[in-house]
Structure formats: structure tokens, C-alpha cells
Motif scaffolding. Structure first.
Motif, PDB file in Angstrom:
ATOM      1  N   GLY A 145      -6.644  11.587  19.191  1.00 45.71           N
ATOM      2  CA  GLY A 145      -7.831  11.429  20.011  1.00 45.71           C
ATOM      3  C   GLY A 145      -7.963  10.092  20.699  1.00 45.71           C
ATOM      4  O   GLY A 145      -9.089   9.683  21.052  1.00 45.71           O
ATOM      5  N   THR A 146      -6.858   9.399  20.917  1.00 49.53           N
ATOM      6  CA  THR A 146      -6.927   8.115  21.626  1.00 49.53           C
ATOM      7  C   THR A 146      -5.580   7.790  22.245  1.00 49.53           C
ATOM      8  O   THR A 146      -4.534   8.301  21.799  1.00 49.53           O
ATOM      9  CB  THR A 146      -7.350   6.975  20.676  1.00 49.53           C
ATOM     10  OG1 THR A 146      -7.587   5.786  21.435  1.00 49.53           O
ATOM     11  CG2 THR A 146      -6.263   6.678  19.650  1.00 49.53           C
ATOM     12  N   ARG A 147      -5.605   6.939  23.266  1.00 53.65           N
ATOM     13  CA  ARG A 147      -4.354   6.520  23.904  1.00 53.65           C
ATOM     14  C   ARG A 147      -3.663   5.491  23.015  1.00 53.65           C
ATOM     15  O   ARG A 147      -4.296   4.554  22.527  1.00 53.65           O
ATOM     16  CB  ARG A 147      -4.628   5.932  25.287  1.00 53.65           C
ATOM     17  CG  ARG A 147      -3.363   5.530  26.046  1.00 53.65           C
ATOM     18  CD  ARG A 147      -3.692   5.137  27.470  1.00 53.65           C
ATOM     19  NE  ARG A 147      -4.162   6.287  28.231  1.00 53.65           N
ATOM     20  CZ  ARG A 147      -3.356   7.188  28.782  1.00 53.65           C
ATOM     21  NH1 ARG A 147      -2.032   7.085  28.636  1.00 53.65           N
ATOM     22  NH2 ARG A 147      -3.850   8.197  29.458  1.00 53.65           N
ATOM     23  N   LEU A 148      -2.371   5.668  22.825  1.00 54.06           N
ATOM     24  CA  LEU A 148      -1.599   4.777  21.956  1.00 54.06           C
ATOM     25  C   LEU A 148      -0.669   3.855  22.728  1.00 54.06           C
ATOM     26  O   LEU A 148      -0.281   2.802  22.220  1.00 54.06           O
ATOM     27  CB  LEU A 148      -0.774   5.604  20.958  1.00 54.06           C
ATOM     28  CG  LEU A 148      -1.583   6.520  20.027  1.00 54.06           C
ATOM     29  CD1 LEU A 148      -0.650   7.400  19.214  1.00 54.06           C
ATOM     30  CD2 LEU A 148      -2.478   5.691  19.117  1.00 54.06           C
ATOM     31  N   LEU A 149      -0.285   4.263  23.937  1.00 51.01           N
ATOM     32  CA  LEU A 149       0.638   3.466  24.748  1.00 51.01           C
ATOM     33  C   LEU A 149       0.060   3.278  26.149  1.00 51.01           C
ATOM     34  O   LEU A 149      -0.521   4.201  26.707  1.00 51.01           O
ATOM     35  CB  LEU A 149       2.007   4.143  24.849  1.00 51.01           C
ATOM     36  CG  LEU A 149       2.827   4.266  23.557  1.00 51.01           C
ATOM     37  CD1 LEU A 149       4.028   5.173  23.781  1.00 51.01           C
ATOM     38  CD2 LEU A 149       3.280   2.888  23.076  1.00 51.01           C
ATOM     39  N   VAL A 156       6.338   0.145  28.657  1.00 52.82           N
ATOM     40  CA  VAL A 156       5.111   0.500  27.951  1.00 52.82           C
ATOM     41  C   VAL A 156       4.878  -0.492  26.822  1.00 52.82           C
ATOM     42  O   VAL A 156       5.812  -1.130  26.331  1.00 52.82           O
ATOM     43  CB  VAL A 156       5.179   1.931  27.361  1.00 52.82           C
ATOM     44  CG1 VAL A 156       5.256   2.979  28.448  1.00 52.82           C
ATOM     45  CG2 VAL A 156       6.360   2.073  26.396  1.00 52.82           C
ATOM     46  N   GLU A 157       3.628  -0.601  26.411  1.00 50.67           N
ATOM     47  CA  GLU A 157       3.289  -1.408  25.248  1.00 50.67           C
ATOM     48  C   GLU A 157       2.133  -0.744  24.514  1.00 50.67           C
ATOM     49  O   GLU A 157       1.341  -0.013  25.121  1.00 50.67           O
ATOM     50  CB  GLU A 157       2.933  -2.834  25.639  1.00 50.67           C
ATOM     51  CG  GLU A 157       1.737  -2.960  26.544  1.00 50.67           C
ATOM     52  CD  GLU A 157       1.472  -4.400  26.943  1.00 50.67           C
ATOM     53  OE1 GLU A 157       0.295  -4.717  27.208  1.00 50.67           O
ATOM     54  OE2 GLU A 157       2.437  -5.193  26.997  1.00 50.67           O
ATOM     55  N   PRO A 158       2.028  -0.953  23.203  1.00 48.54           N
ATOM     56  CA  PRO A 158       0.963  -0.295  22.437  1.00 48.54           C
ATOM     57  C   PRO A 158      -0.418  -0.780  22.844  1.00 48.54           C
ATOM     58  O   PRO A 158      -0.606  -1.952  23.188  1.00 48.54           O
ATOM     59  CB  PRO A 158       1.281  -0.697  20.987  1.00 48.54           C
ATOM     60  CG  PRO A 158       2.710  -1.122  20.993  1.00 48.54           C
ATOM     61  CD  PRO A 158       2.946  -1.720  22.342  1.00 48.54           C
ATOM     62  N   THR A 159      -1.378   0.121  22.822  1.00 53.25           N
ATOM     63  CA  THR A 159      -2.780  -0.264  22.953  1.00 53.25           C
ATOM     64  C   THR A 159      -3.207  -0.924  21.648  1.00 53.25           C
ATOM     65  O   THR A 159      -2.412  -1.034  20.700  1.00 53.25           O
ATOM     66  CB  THR A 159      -3.655   0.960  23.218  1.00 53.25           C
ATOM     67  OG1 THR A 159      -3.534   1.849  22.075  1.00 53.25           O
ATOM     68  CG2 THR A 159      -3.211   1.691  24.474  1.00 53.25           C
ATOM     69  N   GLU A 160      -4.455  -1.342  21.562  1.00 51.41           N
ATOM     70  CA  GLU A 160      -4.928  -1.938  20.308  1.00 51.41           C
ATOM     71  C   GLU A 160      -4.798  -0.935  19.160  1.00 51.41           C
ATOM     72  O   GLU A 160      -4.318  -1.268  18.071  1.00 51.41           O
ATOM     73  CB  GLU A 160      -6.381  -2.388  20.459  1.00 51.41           C
ATOM     74  CG  GLU A 160      -6.929  -3.069  19.215  1.00 51.41           C
ATOM     75  CD  GLU A 160      -8.345  -3.586  19.401  1.00 51.41           C
ATOM     76  OE1 GLU A 160      -8.964  -3.978  18.393  1.00 51.41           O
ATOM     77  OE2 GLU A 160      -8.826  -3.586  20.547  1.00 51.41           O
ATOM     78  N   ALA A 161      -5.211   0.298  19.412  1.00 48.99           N
ATOM     79  CA  ALA A 161      -5.083   1.334  18.379  1.00 48.99           C
ATOM     80  C   ALA A 161      -3.620   1.636  18.096  1.00 48.99           C
ATOM     81  O   ALA A 161      -3.219   1.847  16.947  1.00 48.99           O
ATOM     82  CB  ALA A 161      -5.804   2.604  18.820  1.00 48.99           C
ATOM     83  N   GLY A 162      -2.807   1.651  19.165  1.00 54.01           N
ATOM     84  CA  GLY A 162      -1.388   1.918  18.990  1.00 54.01           C
ATOM     85  C   GLY A 162      -0.694   0.837  18.204  1.00 54.01           C
ATOM     86  O   GLY A 162       0.204   1.111  17.386  1.00 54.01           O
ATOM     87  N   GLY A 163      -1.085  -0.421  18.421  1.00 57.71           N
ATOM     88  CA  GLY A 163      -0.473  -1.526  17.680  1.00 57.71           C
ATOM     89  C   GLY A 163      -0.770  -1.455  16.197  1.00 57.71           C
ATOM     90  O   GLY A 163       0.104  -1.709  15.359  1.00 57.71           O
ATOM     91  N   GLU A 164      -2.012  -1.081  15.880  1.00 52.77           N
ATOM     92  CA  GLU A 164      -2.370  -0.949  14.463  1.00 52.77           C
ATOM     93  C   GLU A 164      -1.607   0.205  13.824  1.00 52.77           C
ATOM     94  O   GLU A 164      -1.093   0.084  12.704  1.00 52.77           O
ATOM     95  CB  GLU A 164      -3.876  -0.733  14.329  1.00 52.77           C
ATOM     96  CG  GLU A 164      -4.339  -0.643  12.876  1.00 52.77           C
ATOM     97  CD  GLU A 164      -5.846  -0.530  12.750  1.00 52.77           C
ATOM     98  OE1 GLU A 164      -6.317  -0.193  11.643  1.00 52.77           O
ATOM     99  OE2 GLU A 164      -6.545  -0.776  13.761  1.00 52.77           O
ATOM    100  N   LEU A 165      -1.514   1.316  14.529  1.00 55.84           N
ATOM    101  CA  LEU A 165      -0.780   2.461  14.008  1.00 55.84           C
ATOM    102  C   LEU A 165       0.701   2.131  13.857  1.00 55.84           C
ATOM    103  O   LEU A 165       1.325   2.522  12.861  1.00 55.84           O
ATOM    104  CB  LEU A 165      -0.956   3.658  14.943  1.00 55.84           C
ATOM    105  CG  LEU A 165      -0.207   4.942  14.547  1.00 55.84           C
ATOM    106  CD1 LEU A 165      -0.713   5.466  13.206  1.00 55.84           C
ATOM    107  CD2 LEU A 165      -0.358   6.009  15.636  1.00 55.84           C
ATOM    108  N   LEU A 166       1.262   1.404  14.809  1.00 54.67           N
ATOM    109  CA  LEU A 166       2.676   1.058  14.768  1.00 54.67           C
ATOM    110  C   LEU A 166       3.009   0.260  13.509  1.00 54.67           C
ATOM    111  O   LEU A 166       4.003   0.543  12.828  1.00 54.67           O
ATOM    112  CB  LEU A 166       3.041   0.245  16.017  1.00 54.67           C
ATOM    113  CG  LEU A 166       4.487  -0.260  16.101  1.00 54.67           C
ATOM    114  CD1 LEU A 166       5.464   0.898  16.151  1.00 54.67           C
ATOM    115  CD2 LEU A 166       4.648  -1.163  17.318  1.00 54.67           C
ATOM    116  N   GLY A 167       2.176  -0.727  13.193  1.00 52.58           N
ATOM    117  CA  GLY A 167       2.435  -1.527  12.000  1.00 52.58           C
ATOM    118  C   GLY A 167       2.422  -0.696  10.733  1.00 52.58           C
ATOM    119  O   GLY A 167       3.274  -0.866   9.850  1.00 52.58           O
ATOM    120  N   ARG A 168       1.479   0.225  10.642  1.00 51.53           N
ATOM    121  CA  ARG A 168       1.386   1.071   9.451  1.00 51.53           C
ATOM    122  C   ARG A 168       2.550   2.063   9.373  1.00 51.53           C
ATOM    123  O   ARG A 168       3.122   2.299   8.300  1.00 51.53           O
ATOM    124  CB  ARG A 168       0.056   1.830   9.448  1.00 51.53           C
ATOM    125  CG  ARG A 168      -1.164   0.943   9.277  1.00 51.53           C
ATOM    126  CD  ARG A 168      -2.454   1.739   9.407  1.00 51.53           C
ATOM    127  NE  ARG A 168      -3.624   0.911   9.265  1.00 51.53           N
ATOM    128  CZ  ARG A 168      -4.228   0.643   8.106  1.00 51.53           C
ATOM    129  NH1 ARG A 168      -3.750   1.160   6.986  1.00 51.53           N
ATOM    130  NH2 ARG A 168      -5.299  -0.122   8.072  1.00 51.53           N
TER     131      ARG A 168
END
Length: 284
Positions: A46-50, A57-69
Motif C-alpha cells: 500500500g505504498t511506493r517503495l522506489l 531508482v532509489e528507495p523511498t523512506e518506507a522503501g529504505g526502512e523495508l530494505l534494511g529489514r
């Protein structure tokens, strides 16, 4: 739509590679298929990740958090699958020279006892490497206080002074720890085991030069700009024609610790490695 493992691996690969072109080559799928996979993942969460940029491309704020996890989760998953397939192993991080032959004996003992492989990987930022899953455990000198990281003291090593071979101090048979504070002292702030706080408040070095690696540390000492201290094992492993190592009296010893992610404290391979790290004998 349910999120599948392929969605997660695709996202991590695209975010890591920085372009869909490079990621599609690595994943061996077409760019349109990869694009659809990322879109499906974004719709599911339910949100943009890239975000697209002029360079990729680069991760959005939500994408960056998800990427680390996800990097941690996927590394743990790959480790578990490798173990199930009989290809278990540990990646052991370290920052600079380990005691020899103790380290070699430890790896041999571990592989003999478990049938798993053990690989040493040099990393300057050990805490980041442990958190990301880049390494499974680490052998580290000095104090490390970080959330999510557990550890145990293995043993302590003696220190030697390191001075320019051309300096008057190099002719001394022995130095006192307090003697070093009378000179500029170089400190490796990234992976070193010496701090100005190692001296009592009334006798701390008046001048401290900071550096970011063992090689820089050696070069500064060789130039005569400062003195330093290191462990006996590191001095044996890293010689320099213009650096002399002198025995030290009254110097605080340097602790060698085994660290691992707290979340993996029950991992049987890590527990066995820790047991052997305590039991393997050091050369006197």
C-alpha cells in the motif's frame, strides 16, 4: 495479492543495484516482468517503495526502512536453507590482525567439529555488518556497546608501544604507559583499541591525532608525527620498516571479544563457535 519471496528478493535486488536494467540481469528476468513484480509488491504493502531518479531508482523512506529489514531476513533465510542442504557455514568479521596461530586453530577446530565452513571477512564497521547480516559473528578488540548485539570476552592481550624507528624512544628497551602521553598520540577511531580515556585524567595526551584505519595509523607513526600502542599479535602481523615496537609497562590490556546478533543467540553453529573460541589454546 499475497507477498511472495520473489517479490522481496526482487525489491532488494533493484534497490541494491540502483537500476532495473542491472537488477534484471542479476535476477535473469526481463525488465517488464521485474517492473510488474515491484508494482505488485507496492500494491500489496500500500505504498511506493522506489522512486525513479535521473540515474535509476532509489528507495523511498518506507522503501529504505523495508530494505534494511529485508536484508537481514533474507540473509537469515539463506543461512537456514544452506544449513538444511548440508552447506552450513559462518562468516566471521574482523577489523584488523587477529592473534596467530590462535585464529587459524579456531577455524580449523570449528570446521573439524561441525563439518561447516568458517570464513573470515575484514570489515571496518563491525556493528553495521552484524546488523545487516553481512557477517554472522565477529572477533573484535575493545569495548562495543550496541543494541541488538551480544558478546563474550575471550581473552586479553598485552600492548606494545609503536614509535618511529628514527625517534629517540626507539632506542629504549622498555617504556611506561605514562611515557606515551608526553607525546602526540595517534588513535584509530574506526577500528582501533586505544582511546585517550585509557590514560588517567591527570595524565592524558595533550595532543591526539585521529585516523580511520590501521594503515593510516602506521603511516602517521612512521612519519614521526605521533606515537601509538597496539597489541602484540597486531605488531607481529603488520611490520613496517620505519616503525619500532617497544614493550610497555603498566599499560591496560586489550580485550578480544566474540560478538553476534542477539536475535541469533540460539543458533547452534554460533554457540559451538563460541565454545571453541573459549577453549582453543593461545600460543604463549
Amino acid at each position: 495479492m499475497e507477498v511472495e519471496l520473489r517479490h522481496l528478493r526482487a525489491f532488494v535486488t533493484v534497490a541494491t543495484c540502483g537500476t532495473f536494467t542491472a537488477a534484471s540481469r542479476e535476477l535473469l528476468i526481463t525488465q517488464p516482468a521485474l517492473t510488474r513484480t515491484i508494482q505488485q509488491l507496492e500494491e500489496s504493502v500500500g505504498t511506493r517503495l522506489l522512486e525513479r531518479t535521473p540515474h535509476g531508482v532509489e528507495p523511498t523512506e518506507a522503501g529504505g526502512e523495508l530494505l534494511g529489514r529485508l536484508r537481514v531476513v533474507l540473509r537469515d533465510l539463506d543461512t537456514a536453507l544452506a544449513a538444511a542442504a548440508g552447506n552450513a557455514g559462518l562468516r566471521i568479521g574482523f577489523q584488523w590482525a587477529l592473534p596467530d596461530p590462535w585464529a587459524s586453530d579456531l577455524l580449523t577446530a570449528f570446521e573439524t567439529a561441525t563439518g561447516a565452513t568458517a570464513t573470515l571477512l575484514r570489515r571496518d564497521d563491525i556493528v553495521a555488518a552484524l546488523h545487516s547480516g553481512d557477517v554472522d559473528a565477529a572477533l573484535v578488540r575493545g569495548e562495543v556497546d550496541a543494541s541488538g548485539i551480544s558478546g563474550t570476552l575471550l581473552f586479553e592481550e598485552d600492548r606494545l608501544a609503536a614509535v618511529a624507528a628514527s625517534a629517540e624512544l626507539a632506542a629504549r628497551a622498555e617504556l611506561d604507559w605514562a611515557d606515551l602521553a608526553a607525546h602526540p598520540v595517534v588513535v584509530n577511531t574506526v577500528s582501533g583499541a586505544t582511546s585517550p580515556l585509557d590514560w588517567p585524567p591527570e595524565n592524558r595526551p595533550a595532543q591526539v591525532i585521529q585516523c580511520g584505519s590501521y594503515d593510516e595509523w602506521l603511516t602517521i607513526i612512521a612519519s614521526g608525527r605521533a606515537v601509538g600502542s597496539t597489541t602484540t599479535s597486531a605488531a607481529e602481523a603488520h611490520t613496517h620498516a620505519r616503525v619500532a615496537h617497544i614493550p610497555l609497562r603498566n599499560a591496560p590490556r586489550v580485550a578480544l571479544r566474540l560478538l553476534w546478533p542477539t536475535r541469533r543467540s540460539s543458533d547452534p553453529l554460533l554457540r559451538r563457535f563460541g565454545e571453541l573460541a573459549h577453549s582453543v589454546q593461545r600460543a604463549s
